[in-house]
Design a protein around this motif. Structure first.
Motif, mmCIF file in Angstrom:
data_model
loop_
_atom_site.group_PDB
_atom_site.id
_atom_site.type_symbol
_atom_site.label_atom_id
_atom_site.label_comp_id
_atom_site.label_asym_id
_atom_site.label_seq_id
_atom_site.Cartn_x
_atom_site.Cartn_y
_atom_site.Cartn_z
ATOM 1 N N ASN A 130 4.664 8.118 -10.301
ATOM 2 C CA ASN A 130 5.156 9.159 -9.184
ATOM 3 C C ASN A 130 5.786 10.396 -9.784
ATOM 4 O OD1 ASN A 130 4.037 7.645 -6.872
ATOM 5 N ND2 ASN A 130 6.082 6.570 -6.569
ATOM 6 N N SER A 186 9.025 8.652 -0.937
ATOM 7 C CA SER A 186 7.877 8.539 -1.748
ATOM 8 C C SER A 186 7.532 7.171 -2.196
ATOM 9 C CB SER A 186 7.865 9.341 -3.085
ATOM 10 O OG SER A 186 7.986 10.744 -2.600
ATOM 11 N N THR A 199 3.192 11.782 4.179
ATOM 12 C CA THR A 199 3.168 10.667 3.449
ATOM 13 C C THR A 199 2.706 9.300 4.229
ATOM 14 O OG1 THR A 199 5.266 9.687 4.409
ATOM 15 C CG2 THR A 199 5.363 11.221 2.276
ATOM 16 N N SER A 249 4.393 4.764 -1.429
ATOM 17 C CA SER A 249 3.503 4.548 -2.413
ATOM 18 C C SER A 249 3.505 2.937 -2.658
ATOM 19 C CB SER A 249 3.700 5.520 -3.657
ATOM 20 O OG SER A 249 4.727 5.231 -4.295
ATOM 21 N N HIS A 259 5.523 2.307 -11.130
ATOM 22 C CA HIS A 259 5.059 3.457 -10.566
ATOM 23 C C HIS A 259 6.005 4.495 -10.224
ATOM 24 C CE1 HIS A 259 6.355 1.859 -6.171
ATOM 25 N NE2 HIS A 259 6.308 2.959 -6.286
ATOM 26 N N GLU A 300 2.528 -0.793 -2.950
ATOM 27 C CA GLU A 300 1.230 -1.245 -2.872
ATOM 28 C C GLU A 300 1.386 -2.446 -2.049
ATOM 29 O OE1 GLU A 300 -0.751 -1.215 -6.578
ATOM 30 O OE2 GLU A 300 -0.191 1.052 -6.772
#
Length: 189
Positions: free
Chosen positions: A12, A72, A112, A76, A8, A78
């Motif tokens: 990103n 970040s 964020t 992000s 990911h 999950e």
């Protein structure tokens, strides 16, 4: 797993590139940002503790770009059931615009999914200001010493939370990462 984090990070990175271009950031600068990302995915040590806490240890060094990139990654990740907590301390050796750079990181964090920023260090107060001025949802806390920050985190980080530790090496946040791992050994005994 590490691989997932890596994958990911790639998406990103592509998003970051697209945004960078939209804002007129040169491709060269954007490329540096993406390389920072890749570096983080490789360097970050993610410990899954038995109590369900995840600790992302990225205490090796820090620049405004790498701090934003780490945040970040935290933002992000999950399947986070608990809170996303960023424990940050000063970025050192940034020269005369150091306060602005810290404020800018805070402003970035405000956009964020991070739930809380716990910080120590004089310059890190600027990060917290940047967050507060731009997002009232995020909880901000400042500590006078590394030990105070450590005690707070060891007490208040709960199962299902994800904790990011990020700062310049000189701020010694690694000690906090180690304290979590030490605690882990006690729990397992």
């Amino acid at each position: 797993s590490m691989l997932q984090l890596g994958l990911h990070s790639v998406s990103n990175a592509l998003v970051a590139l697209a945004i960078a271009m939209q804002y007129g950031v040169s491709l060269k600068e954007a490329k540096t940002g993406v390389e920072n990302y890749a570096g983080i995915a490789m360097r970050q040590q993610v410990s899954h503790l038995s109590r369900g806490i995840k600790v992302i240890d990225d205490t090796y060094n820090a620049s405004p770009d790498s701090m934003k990139a780490s945040v970040s990654v935290l933002s992000s990740m999950e399947g986070v059931k608990g809170r996303r907590i960023a424990a940050l301390a000063d970025m050192l050796e940034l020269g005369e615009k150091e306060r602005e750079y810290h404020y800018e990181v805070g402003k970035f964090i405000a956009g964020t999914q991070v739930d809380e920023v716990a910080a120590y260090g004089e310059l890190s107060e600027e990060i917290l200001k940047g967050v507060e001025d731009n997002n009232e949802r995020i909880v901000v806390k400042h500590f006078e010493s590394r030990d105070a920050l450590k005690d707070y985190l060891l007490t208040y980080v709960h199962p299902d939370d994800v904790l990011l530790l990020k700062a310049s090496n000189g701020m010694k946040l690694k000690e906090i990462a180690e304290a979590f791992l030490q605690n882990e050994k006690k729990v397992l005994k």
